[in-house]
Design a protein around this motif. Sequence first.
Motif, PDB file in Angstrom:
ATOM      1  N   HIS A 223     -14.988  13.174  -1.818  1.00  0.00           N
ATOM      2  CA  HIS A 223     -15.002  12.655  -0.451  1.00  0.00           C
ATOM      3  C   HIS A 223     -14.705  11.167  -0.460  1.00  0.00           C
ATOM      4  O   HIS A 223     -15.544  10.351  -0.808  1.00  0.00           O
ATOM      5  N   THR A 224     -13.485  10.799  -0.062  1.00  0.00           N
ATOM      6  CA  THR A 224     -13.048   9.396  -0.139  1.00  0.00           C
ATOM      7  C   THR A 224     -12.571   8.879   1.208  1.00  0.00           C
ATOM      8  O   THR A 224     -11.762   7.966   1.292  1.00  0.00           O
ATOM      9  N   VAL A 225     -13.091   9.454   2.314  1.00  0.00           N
ATOM     10  CA  VAL A 225     -12.606   9.063   3.640  1.00  0.00           C
ATOM     11  C   VAL A 225     -12.821   7.580   3.897  1.00  0.00           C
ATOM     12  O   VAL A 225     -11.984   6.908   4.485  1.00  0.00           O
ATOM     13  N   TYR A 226     -13.954   7.020   3.440  1.00  0.00           N
ATOM     14  CA  TYR A 226     -14.266   5.650   3.792  1.00  0.00           C
ATOM     15  C   TYR A 226     -14.037   4.665   2.656  1.00  0.00           C
ATOM     16  O   TYR A 226     -14.657   3.615   2.603  1.00  0.00           O
ATOM     17  N   ASN A 227     -13.139   5.000   1.738  1.00  0.00           N
ATOM     18  CA  ASN A 227     -12.583   4.034   0.811  1.00  0.00           C
ATOM     19  C   ASN A 227     -11.290   3.530   1.419  1.00  0.00           C
ATOM     20  O   ASN A 227     -10.482   4.311   1.909  1.00  0.00           O
ATOM     21  N   TYR A 228     -11.100   2.221   1.391  1.00  0.00           N
ATOM     22  CA  TYR A 228      -9.965   1.644   2.092  1.00  0.00           C
ATOM     23  C   TYR A 228      -8.816   1.283   1.150  1.00  0.00           C
ATOM     24  O   TYR A 228      -9.023   1.023  -0.035  1.00  0.00           O
ATOM     25  N   MET A 229      -7.619   1.262   1.716  1.00  0.00           N
ATOM     26  CA  MET A 229      -6.423   0.888   0.972  1.00  0.00           C
ATOM     27  C   MET A 229      -5.547  -0.020   1.830  1.00  0.00           C
ATOM     28  O   MET A 229      -5.499   0.135   3.063  1.00  0.00           O
ATOM     29  N   LYS A 230      -4.881  -0.964   1.158  1.00  0.00           N
ATOM     30  CA  LYS A 230      -3.850  -1.743   1.832  1.00  0.00           C
ATOM     31  C   LYS A 230      -2.504  -1.117   1.505  1.00  0.00           C
ATOM     32  O   LYS A 230      -2.209  -0.840   0.340  1.00  0.00           O
ATOM     33  N   ILE A 231      -1.717  -0.881   2.526  1.00  0.00           N
ATOM     34  CA  ILE A 231      -0.396  -0.280   2.338  1.00  0.00           C
ATOM     35  C   ILE A 231       0.666  -1.274   2.793  1.00  0.00           C
ATOM     36  O   ILE A 231       0.599  -1.808   3.901  1.00  0.00           O
ATOM     37  N   GLU A 232       1.634  -1.523   1.921  1.00  0.00           N
ATOM     38  CA  GLU A 232       2.774  -2.377   2.245  1.00  0.00           C
ATOM     39  C   GLU A 232       4.035  -1.518   2.265  1.00  0.00           C
ATOM     40  O   GLU A 232       4.432  -0.965   1.245  1.00  0.00           O
ATOM     41  N   ILE A 233       4.640  -1.423   3.427  1.00  0.00           N
ATOM     42  CA  ILE A 233       5.828  -0.589   3.614  1.00  0.00           C
ATOM     43  C   ILE A 233       7.040  -1.499   3.760  1.00  0.00           C
ATOM     44  O   ILE A 233       7.129  -2.295   4.696  1.00  0.00           O
ATOM     45  N   ILE A 234       7.958  -1.390   2.820  1.00  0.00           N
ATOM     46  CA  ILE A 234       9.151  -2.248   2.806  1.00  0.00           C
ATOM     47  C   ILE A 234      10.327  -1.422   3.295  1.00  0.00           C
ATOM     48  O   ILE A 234      10.674  -0.394   2.709  1.00  0.00           O
ATOM     49  N   THR A 235      10.961  -1.869   4.380  1.00  0.00           N
ATOM     50  CA  THR A 235      12.007  -1.083   5.025  1.00  0.00           C
ATOM     51  C   THR A 235      12.986  -1.989   5.769  1.00  0.00           C
ATOM     52  O   THR A 235      12.696  -3.175   6.008  1.00  0.00           O
TER      53      THR A 235
END
Length: 313
Positions: A223-235
């Motif tokens: 159960h990892t719903v409340y672990n956060y991630m930063k996402i960098e989308i290059i487009t």
Amino acid sequence: RSSGNRMKAMDKVYAFLKKRDTRAALGLVTGALIYSAAVVWLLDLGEFYAGGITGVSQLVANFIGYPQTKSLLIALLNVPLFIIGWRGVSKRFAVFSLVSLVLQVLVIAVLDILKLNGFNPFFQVFGGPDGNMDSGSLLTLALLGGLFCGIGQGIALRSGSSTGGLDIISQFLSVQKEFPFVAISLSIDSVIIIASAFVGSLKIAVYTIIRLIITMLVLSQIHTVYNYMKIEIITTKKDEMRDVLIEKFRHGITIYSAYGGYSREQRWVLTTVCSRFEAEEYTHVAKQVDDNVFIIYTAIKRIHGLFFRRVIM
């Protein structure tokens, strides 16, 4: 032509399975089945107790001398909790949890009936010729029961639902107050263990503690719903990507320009923070907008500031 039709059919099946609601439905069904089987076939066999409302129902049913009534008690005790889930977490979460609970109650009731008629695949393995189990068998049952209860709960929660009961309260406090999910569940289940020492025996309470520890360890990994991630989308498709992500996820996005060192072309970087649960969906959505998108994921331990936390929508 037949080969092309098969490919199209497979693409449709793949697209269907990639939908979030499809994965959630499959997850809640799988989680409910595993959890229910673990309660009846493993925990009941060792006379151990589950956590939350299921554990309370086991305690009450055993105290009054009718263990088969636990499925009815599970249903009745969950009614007020679903109201909290509906209002405090999300309607989607409450509906999925309700479906999971109904399935869980039905499966437990059916397995209880089968058990009364002598069907339990683990009885011959652990029951022994006279029906008495030694300490090694009880320990194995506690470990297996904890393992499969944790797997069932974790799959259901990761899919966006729950196995009902106090999972709903824990999820509510996690969303609204940012309390650690596992810590909440552990505190609540400790009360079940103390009560089991009086309704059952100290020996059963000790094995229930072992079961609980294994469940919490497994649950914290799945159960990892409340672990956060930063996402960098290059487009190169800044506006299209921004509009789709804002509409789909409702998280804020920071956009800045970049220069491709290899291609020497203008690029745009869209940076956002999401739960680990949403990361795969971000990838899927971003690729639909831009086949050549480049995405970077970075784990985050803590965030501060305005953040839309009600991700179970």
